[in-house]
Design a protein around this motif. Sequence first.
Motif, short mmCIF file in Angstrom:
data_model
loop_
_atom_site.label_atom_id
_atom_site.label_comp_id
_atom_site.label_asym_id
_atom_site.label_seq_id
_atom_site.Cartn_x
_atom_site.Cartn_y
_atom_site.Cartn_z
N GLU A 29 36.79 -100.83 -25.67
CA GLU A 29 36.62 -100.92 -24.22
C GLU A 29 35.40 -101.76 -23.87
O GLU A 29 35.42 -102.55 -22.92
CB GLU A 29 36.51 -99.52 -23.61
N LEU A 30 34.32 -101.61 -24.62
CA LEU A 30 33.14 -102.45 -24.40
C LEU A 30 33.47 -103.92 -24.68
O LEU A 30 33.06 -104.81 -23.93
CB LEU A 30 32.00 -101.98 -25.31
N THR A 31 34.22 -104.15 -25.75
CA THR A 31 34.57 -105.51 -26.14
C THR A 31 35.38 -106.21 -25.06
O THR A 31 35.07 -107.33 -24.64
CB THR A 31 35.35 -105.49 -27.47
N ARG A 32 36.44 -105.56 -24.61
CA ARG A 32 37.31 -106.26 -23.66
C ARG A 32 36.63 -106.44 -22.30
O ARG A 32 36.90 -107.42 -21.60
CB ARG A 32 38.66 -105.56 -23.54
N ARG A 33 35.73 -105.55 -21.95
CA ARG A 33 35.00 -105.72 -20.70
C ARG A 33 33.96 -106.84 -20.80
O ARG A 33 33.75 -107.58 -19.82
CB ARG A 33 34.35 -104.40 -20.28
N LEU A 34 33.30 -106.96 -21.91
CA LEU A 34 32.38 -108.07 -22.10
C LEU A 34 33.12 -109.40 -22.04
O LEU A 34 32.65 -110.37 -21.41
CB LEU A 34 31.64 -107.94 -23.43
N ILE A 35 34.26 -109.48 -22.67
CA ILE A 35 35.07 -110.70 -22.63
C ILE A 35 35.48 -111.01 -21.20
O ILE A 35 35.42 -112.16 -20.75
CB ILE A 35 36.30 -110.56 -23.56
N ALA A 36 35.85 -109.98 -20.44
CA ALA A 36 36.23 -110.19 -19.03
C ALA A 36 35.06 -110.71 -18.21
O ALA A 36 35.26 -111.40 -17.20
CB ALA A 36 36.75 -108.89 -18.44
N LYS A 37 33.83 -110.40 -18.64
CA LYS A 37 32.64 -110.89 -17.95
C LYS A 37 32.24 -112.29 -18.41
O LYS A 37 31.24 -112.83 -17.96
CB LYS A 37 31.46 -109.92 -18.20
N GLY A 38 33.02 -112.87 -19.34
CA GLY A 38 32.75 -114.23 -19.79
C GLY A 38 31.94 -114.33 -21.07
O GLY A 38 31.53 -115.42 -21.46
N TRP A 39 31.72 -113.21 -21.75
CA TRP A 39 30.98 -113.22 -23.01
C TRP A 39 31.90 -113.59 -24.18
O TRP A 39 33.10 -113.36 -24.13
CB TRP A 39 30.39 -111.84 -23.29
N PHE A 40 31.28 -114.12 -25.22
CA PHE A 40 31.95 -114.27 -26.51
C PHE A 40 31.54 -113.07 -27.35
O PHE A 40 30.35 -112.76 -27.48
CB PHE A 40 31.52 -115.56 -27.21
N PRO A 95 37.15 -93.37 -22.21
CA PRO A 95 36.33 -94.42 -22.83
C PRO A 95 36.16 -95.66 -21.96
O PRO A 95 35.12 -96.33 -22.01
CB PRO A 95 37.05 -94.74 -24.14
N GLY A 96 37.18 -95.98 -21.16
CA GLY A 96 37.07 -97.13 -20.28
C GLY A 96 36.05 -96.92 -19.18
O GLY A 96 35.22 -97.78 -18.89
N GLN A 97 36.07 -95.73 -18.57
CA GLN A 97 35.08 -95.41 -17.54
C GLN A 97 33.68 -95.38 -18.13
O GLN A 97 32.72 -95.84 -17.50
CB GLN A 97 35.42 -94.07 -16.89
N LEU A 98 33.57 -94.83 -19.34
CA LEU A 98 32.27 -94.78 -20.01
C LEU A 98 31.75 -96.18 -20.28
O LEU A 98 30.56 -96.48 -20.06
CB LEU A 98 32.39 -94.00 -21.31
N ALA A 99 32.62 -97.08 -20.74
CA ALA A 99 32.22 -98.47 -21.00
C ALA A 99 31.72 -99.13 -19.72
O ALA A 99 30.74 -99.89 -19.73
CB ALA A 99 33.39 -99.25 -21.59
N ASP A 100 32.38 -98.84 -18.60
CA ASP A 100 31.95 -99.41 -17.31
C ASP A 100 30.52 -98.97 -16.98
O ASP A 100 29.69 -99.78 -16.55
CB ASP A 100 32.89 -98.96 -16.18
N VAL A 101 30.24 -97.68 -17.17
CA VAL A 101 28.91 -97.15 -16.85
C VAL A 101 27.85 -97.77 -17.77
O VAL A 101 26.76 -98.16 -17.32
CB VAL A 101 28.90 -95.62 -16.95
N ILE A 102 28.17 -97.86 -19.05
CA ILE A 102 27.21 -98.43 -20.00
C ILE A 102 26.90 -99.88 -19.66
O ILE A 102 25.73 -100.28 -19.59
CB ILE A 102 27.76 -98.31 -21.44
N VAL A 112 24.24 -104.77 -18.88
CA VAL A 112 24.44 -106.20 -18.65
C VAL A 112 24.43 -106.45 -17.15
O VAL A 112 25.40 -106.18 -16.45
CB VAL A 112 25.78 -106.68 -19.25
N ASN A 113 23.32 -106.95 -16.65
CA ASN A 113 23.20 -107.26 -15.23
C ASN A 113 22.14 -108.34 -15.05
O ASN A 113 21.48 -108.74 -16.00
CB ASN A 113 22.86 -106.00 -14.42
N ASP A 114 21.99 -108.80 -13.82
CA ASP A 114 21.05 -109.89 -13.54
C ASP A 114 19.69 -109.39 -13.08
O ASP A 114 18.80 -110.20 -12.77
CB ASP A 114 21.63 -110.81 -12.45
N ALA A 115 19.51 -108.09 -13.04
CA ALA A 115 18.23 -107.54 -12.58
C ALA A 115 17.13 -107.77 -13.62
O ALA A 115 17.38 -107.74 -14.83
CB ALA A 115 18.38 -106.05 -12.29
N ASN A 116 15.92 -107.97 -13.16
CA ASN A 116 14.78 -108.18 -14.05
C ASN A 116 14.21 -106.82 -14.45
O ASN A 116 13.08 -106.45 -14.11
CB ASN A 116 13.72 -109.04 -13.36
#
Length: 237
Positions: A23-34, A208-215, A220-224
């Motif tokens: 779930e983490l993998t496919r969400r990262l890919i959806a965000k444009g990550w390799f 697991p999908g909801q958990l991956a979203d929360v993690i 992974v965000n643009d905040a400093n």
Amino acid sequence: MADAANGRHIAIVTGSALGLGYELTRRLIAKGWFVAGIDFNAERQAALADEFPADQYRGFVGDVSDEAFARESVAEIAGLGHIDLLINNAGQPSFKKPTAYEAADVDKCLKGLKGMILWSVETLKADGERDLKIANVMSTAATRGNANESVYCATKWGEKGYTQSLKAAYKGSSVKIVGVYPGGIDTAFYRDSHDYVSEEKQHTFMDPGQLADVILFNLVNDANLTVSDILIERNYV
């Protein structure tokens, strides 16, 4: 293969084939990550190679606790570009009453701790100890003792100690360390322990999908800023 990441952010996810890792993998890919996914399940890695294009996902099949495998894989991944994120998610459980544990159970549980150390060390070296976020996915078992999880808890407490030590070592640097402590997840993780965690109880655990979203919302965000510890419990109804 050297341009497979095409300048995108690169993440390594151990235990990528199933459950939370998938779930983490496919969400990262959806965000444009390799994503470079690490898992011992060759069949599932082949399926993921069909699911994701080669410029989005590369699977590596092996045991995370194998030092040569970790070193060779990280070197190959680093050849694609700077590694931005390592998620140490792989691990194997053993849930038994204290007197039922044997040496093989200890070795099984220790694979997660050993893998966490090996992949962290190799990725830190590959990145020149800079501009890297390491997220160590553990368990709430790293925060307390559980009657039928004595060896599992022992290894999770070891992972927590390693995580806290990395934080101290890289305090004030561009290396950020995040400890992730989820409660029970509704996956096949408990499949060999239905005498301890029944299927009915398992299905009350976190999705697991909801958990991956929360993690990933925290990771992974643009905040400093960096959320250094993520403790996630399921809602009780």
